[in-house]
Design a protein around this motif. Structure first.
Motif, short mmCIF file in Angstrom:
data_model
loop_
_atom_site.label_atom_id
_atom_site.label_comp_id
_atom_site.label_asym_id
_atom_site.label_seq_id
_atom_site.Cartn_x
_atom_site.Cartn_y
_atom_site.Cartn_z
N GLY A 57 0.83 -1.20 0.00
CA GLY A 57 0.00 0.00 0.00
C GLY A 57 0.86 1.24 0.00
N ARG A 58 2.07 1.14 0.52
CA ARG A 58 3.01 2.25 0.54
C ARG A 58 4.28 1.95 -0.25
NH1 ARG A 58 3.23 4.57 6.68
NH2 ARG A 58 1.05 5.17 6.81
N ARG A 59 4.72 0.70 -0.14
CA ARG A 59 5.99 0.33 -0.75
C ARG A 59 5.90 -1.03 -1.42
NH1 ARG A 59 7.98 3.06 3.91
NH2 ARG A 59 9.54 4.58 3.32
N TRP A 60 6.85 -1.26 -2.34
CA TRP A 60 7.02 -2.56 -2.95
C TRP A 60 8.14 -3.29 -2.22
CZ3 TRP A 60 4.07 -4.88 -6.53
CH2 TRP A 60 3.18 -4.08 -7.26
N TYR A 61 7.94 -4.59 -2.02
CA TYR A 61 8.95 -5.44 -1.39
C TYR A 61 9.22 -6.64 -2.28
CZ TYR A 61 8.35 -2.92 3.02
OH TYR A 61 8.31 -1.96 3.98
N LEU A 62 10.45 -7.11 -2.23
CA LEU A 62 10.83 -8.34 -2.90
C LEU A 62 10.91 -9.43 -1.83
CD1 LEU A 62 12.02 -10.00 -5.29
CD2 LEU A 62 14.28 -9.25 -4.48
N ARG A 98 -12.95 -5.05 8.56
CA ARG A 98 -12.84 -4.15 7.40
C ARG A 98 -12.71 -2.69 7.84
NH1 ARG A 98 -17.34 -1.54 6.59
NH2 ARG A 98 -19.31 -2.33 7.37
N ILE A 99 -13.38 -2.32 8.95
CA ILE A 99 -13.27 -0.95 9.47
C ILE A 99 -11.89 -0.73 10.09
CG2 ILE A 99 -14.22 0.71 11.13
CD1 ILE A 99 -16.10 0.10 8.80
N ALA A 100 -11.42 -1.69 10.88
CA ALA A 100 -10.10 -1.57 11.51
C ALA A 100 -9.01 -1.50 10.44
CB ALA A 100 -9.86 -2.74 12.45
N ALA A 101 -9.15 -2.27 9.38
CA ALA A 101 -8.14 -2.29 8.32
C ALA A 101 -8.02 -0.94 7.62
CB ALA A 101 -8.46 -3.38 7.30
N GLU A 102 -9.08 -0.13 7.65
CA GLU A 102 -9.01 1.22 7.07
C GLU A 102 -8.10 2.13 7.88
OE1 GLU A 102 -13.06 2.54 6.84
OE2 GLU A 102 -13.57 1.10 5.25
N ARG A 103 -7.92 1.82 9.17
CA ARG A 103 -7.11 2.67 10.05
C ARG A 103 -5.73 2.09 10.36
NH1 ARG A 103 -11.55 4.64 14.51
NH2 ARG A 103 -13.19 5.06 13.01
N VAL A 104 -5.51 0.82 10.02
CA VAL A 104 -4.24 0.16 10.32
C VAL A 104 -3.58 -0.27 9.02
CG1 VAL A 104 -3.12 -1.74 11.54
CG2 VAL A 104 -5.16 -0.67 12.53
N PRO A 105 -2.57 0.47 8.55
CA PRO A 105 -1.89 0.08 7.32
C PRO A 105 -1.21 -1.29 7.49
CG PRO A 105 -1.19 2.26 8.05
CD PRO A 105 -2.03 1.68 9.14
N PRO A 106 -1.06 -2.05 6.42
CA PRO A 106 -0.44 -3.37 6.53
C PRO A 106 1.01 -3.34 6.99
CG PRO A 106 -0.96 -2.86 4.23
CD PRO A 106 -1.52 -1.75 5.07
N THR A 107 1.66 -2.18 6.90
CA THR A 107 3.02 -2.08 7.41
C THR A 107 3.06 -1.82 8.91
OG1 THR A 107 3.03 0.26 6.80
CG2 THR A 107 4.04 -1.29 5.25
#
Length: 150
Positions: free
Chosen positions: A13-18, A82-91
């Motif tokens: 969502g913010r960066r690409w990772y290998l 789904r609501i919590a995921a809007e406030r917590v980025p996957p990083t």
């Protein structure tokens, strides 16, 4: 410099990772793509390995949000996933649905203050399950805050 057998690119969502196999450490690793320098000419050929997880996005999220930290927290949030995921980025954390009204947040930090403040600022009711140090720390913060206003 590390020798890696690249497997797949994954976006948080913010960066690409290998995600790749580190031949020196003999383990799977994640690398920020903006920090990778390809070897020229390319390295030796290799046989692709079985991925470390079926869901590589989830694998990456766990790897960058909890694994590298001193304190790894497991917290129930009283909010739909789904609501919590809007406030917590996957990083920052991994959200795991429990039912239609609650979810688990898996997150980490080197600072108990940072964990406490982060979860409070999400704006949901919550319950901390671990680590025990975070539970004790929040109790201490709550007592100090109560004293400050009462």
């Amino acid at each position: 410099m590390r020798d890696t057998e690249p497997h797949r690119l994954v976006h948080t969502g913010r960066r690409w990772y290998l995600i790749g196999w580190d031949t020196g450490r003999r383990d799977w690793r994640t690398y920020r793509v903006d920090r990778v320098r390809p070897r020229t000419p390319t390295g030796p050929r290799f046989t692709p390995r079985q991925a470390p997880d079926v869901d590589l996005a989830d694998y990456l999220s766990r790897g960058v949000s909890t694994a590298p930290y001193r304190y790894q927290a497991r917290i129930t949030l009283h909010a739909p996933a789904r609501i919590a995921a809007e406030r917590v980025p996957p990083t920052v954390g991994v959200i795991e649905a429990v039912d239609g009204y609650t979810c688990l947040l898996h997150t980490g930090s080197h600072s108990l203050d940072e964990l406490a403040i982060h979860v409070v600022l999400l704006g949901f009711r919550f319950q901390v399950h671990e680590p025990p140090e975070l539970i004790a720390h929040i109790r201490g913060l709550a007592a100090r805050l109560t004293d400050a206003v009462g």
